[in-house]
Design an enzyme around this catalytic site. Structure first.
Site: not given
Ligand SMILES: NC(=O)C1=CN([C@@H]2O[C@H](COP(=O)(O)OP(=O)(O)OC[C@H]3O[C@@H](n4cnc5c(N)ncnc54)[C@H](O)[C@@H]3O)[C@@H](O)[C@H]2O)C=CC1
Ligand SMILES: O=C(O)CCC(=O)C(=O)O
Length: 470
Positions: A209, A286, A317, A348, A350-351
């Site tokens: 996503h 992120a 964190e 942290h 990002g969201g």
């Molecule tokens: N910094 C923040 O505030 C936020 C951090 N996140 C993190 O971002 C991550 C990703 O989010 P989305 O894009 O929504 O997840 P998603 O599930 O839509 O996409 C993750 C992608 O990574 C791929 N993947 C999994 N293992 C892999 C590997 N070893 N090598 C290469 N590709 C691999 C998957 O096939 C998938 O296409 C979340 O799991 C979460 O931990 C999400 C939202 C906010």
């Molecule tokens: O906003 C948060 O507390 C966490 C965001 C995040 O890392 C996630 O959605 O996976």
């Protein structure tokens, strides 16, 4: 949740159940189109259906941690649930005390719901992760306890993608350093090693996503996009999927990680990967703090291999906001990292936008409410997805049976033997791994019939948990 004692007060509950004011119907229409489209057709959301509540809603206790958005609080308050709200996460011993008698808990990324914590949660029915990541919850153990877990799979994706776009420009122009210098009175007008991002290559690891959103934004900036993912994913725009991580590393000016925290992604970028990158390239993370080996990154920056980094997530964190919280006691490389040039560090966030948090609050609170009030597990990340259309308003003396059980042969025969003494209006059952979930609506059943159903199901050897909604 319905015990034999509660069944004694069934008459009142029947009255409450047919009263639609303040009903779950108010929140059962989800705010987001995506969530709506995930609801199977068999669920009627337009027709007025009977509100199912087996309890006085005031008995339902919800514990919300980590400053979950007020939209969620409003939804829970609208249901009459008891909400206990904390801005920060709780230390483990306090969490164990608090979780003992709540029916639902809402967290974000910091609260660790491990087996050790969850086994104290004797009344817990459902967990809401008000975020995307669910790695902070022991999902298998929760399922074994009969506890469904919900998250918000993409309400903050755009916010993360926008942050990363900002970081790409910030790194390319060394904006962090210039800003710090100006705050301390230093005028340092330089162009050396400051670049446009147009024409540069962005390498995205994980094209889900967030990665895919970012791809579109980066191309709008005139960047070339490469991506590496463990599955084959359709490219957006003119982005290209590469077949190895090394190929992506060797061709990208900026490398950004958007993968989940798993055993496979732990230290996905470490010394050999930094060595494989272009000289003077940049690293962004992120996703989760475990994905990058930060001491190795520090070394790569020190020797000039990597020209800068933007990090939003860390192996450890702080549990709450505050001065001095991010220090060497938390992660022993903090002072070394913060002394390096062109290092952008964010807590942290990002969201963390108003848009994302408000949408997440509504989406997850709605999912939890539908699960508590109707048993609907559609959208759960650790549970079989089960739902039934609502009961008609004019139906009385009906009970919805929610039976979570071990997925072993013979269960349905036993359960249907019990239910076959009654009129089964409709039923649906599904399994995921060792866990199965059966939902059945029984009509023309009186109080003693409900008690009989409860007692008989409760005595089955496969039972994990039972709830009766009426
Ligand atoms: N910094 C923040 O505030 C936020 C951090 N996140 C993190 O971002 C991550 C990703 O989010 P989305 O894009 O929504 O997840 P998603 O599930 O839509 O996409 C993750 C992608 O990574 C791929 N993947 C999994 N293992 C892999 C590997 N070893 N090598 C290469 N590709 C691999 C998957 O096939 C998938 O296409 C979340 O799991 C979460 O931990 C999400 C939202 C906010
Ligand atoms: O906003 C948060 O507390 C966490 C965001 C995040 O890392 C996630 O959605 O996976």
């Amino acid at each position: 949740m319905a015990s034999p004692q509660q069944i004694n007060s069934l008459q009142n509950s029947f009255q409450r159940a047919v009263n639609l004011s303040g009903s779950p119907g108010q929140v059962s229409t989800s705010p987001t189109q995506s969530f709506m489209s995930s609801i199977p057709r068999r669920m009627s959301v337009s027709k007025q259906t009977k509100a199912l509540k087996p309890f006085s809603t005031g008995d339902i206790k919800i514990l919300l941690l980590e400053n979950v958005n007020q939209t969620a609080v409003e939804i829970f308050n609208g249901q009459g649930y008891q909400v206990e709200y904390y801005k920060a996460s709780l230390p483990e011993d306090e969490l164990i005390e608090k979780i003992r008698d709540v029916h639902a808990i809402g967290i974000r990324s910091k609260t660790k719901l491990s087996e050790r914590v969850l086994k104290h949660a004797k009344s817990l029915v459902v967990i809401g992760c008000f975020c995307i990541g669910t790695n902070q919850v022991d999902l298998d153990f929760a399922a074994k306890m009969g506890v469904a877990v919900f998250n918000s799979p993409f309400s903050n994706s755009r916010s993360v993608a926008e942050l990363v776009i900002a970081e790409i420009v910030t790194l390319a122009r060394q904006l962090g350093d210039r800003s710090i210098e100006m705050h301390t009175g230093t005028w340092n007008k330089v162009s050396n090693k400051c670049w446009e991002v147009r024409g540069k290559t962005l390498g995205i690891i994980g094209y889900g996503h967030i990665g895919a959103q970012l791809s579109v934004l980066a191309e709008a900036f005139g960047m070339h996009v490469l991506y590496y993912d463990v599955v084959t994913i359709m490219a957006l725009g003119t982005a290209k999927q590469v077949s190895t991580l090394d190929e992506l590393l060797g061709k990208s000016d900026f490398v950004t990680c958007h993968v989940p925290a798993t055993a496979e992604t732990k230290n996905l970028l470490s010394a050999p990967q930094f060595a494989a990158m272009k000289d003077g390239s940049y690293v962004i993370n992120a996703s989760r703090g475990t994905v990058i080996d930060i001491p190795a990154l520090v070394q790569a920056i020190k020797v000039g291999k990597i020209a800068g980094t933007a990090l939003d997530v860390y192996p450890h964190e702080p549990a709450k906001n505050g001065a001095g919280a991010f220090n060497d006691d938390l992660n022993d490389w903090v002072s070394e990292l913060t002394s390096l040039p062109n290092v952008i560090l964010t807590p942290h966030i990002g969201g963390s936008t108003e848009e994302a948090q408000s949408a997440i609050g509504i989406e997850v609170a709605t999912g939890l409410t539908k699960y508590i009030n109707e048993g609907c597990s559609v959208g759960s990340v650790n549970f079989p997805e089960v739902s039934l259309r609502g009961l008609d308003l004019d139906q009385e003396n009906v009970v919805r049976v929610l039976y979570i059980h071990h997925n072993v042969p013979g269960v349905l025969r036993t359960v249907n033997n019990i239910l076959s003494n009654h009129n089964i209006e409709k039923q649906f059952s599904d399994s995921q791994g060792d866990i199965a979930y059966l939902m059945a609506d029984i009509s023309s059943v009186d109080q003693s019939g409900i008690k009989e159903i409860y007692d008989q199901l409760n005595a089955t050897e496969y039972k994990i948990s039972i709830r009766l909604l009426y």
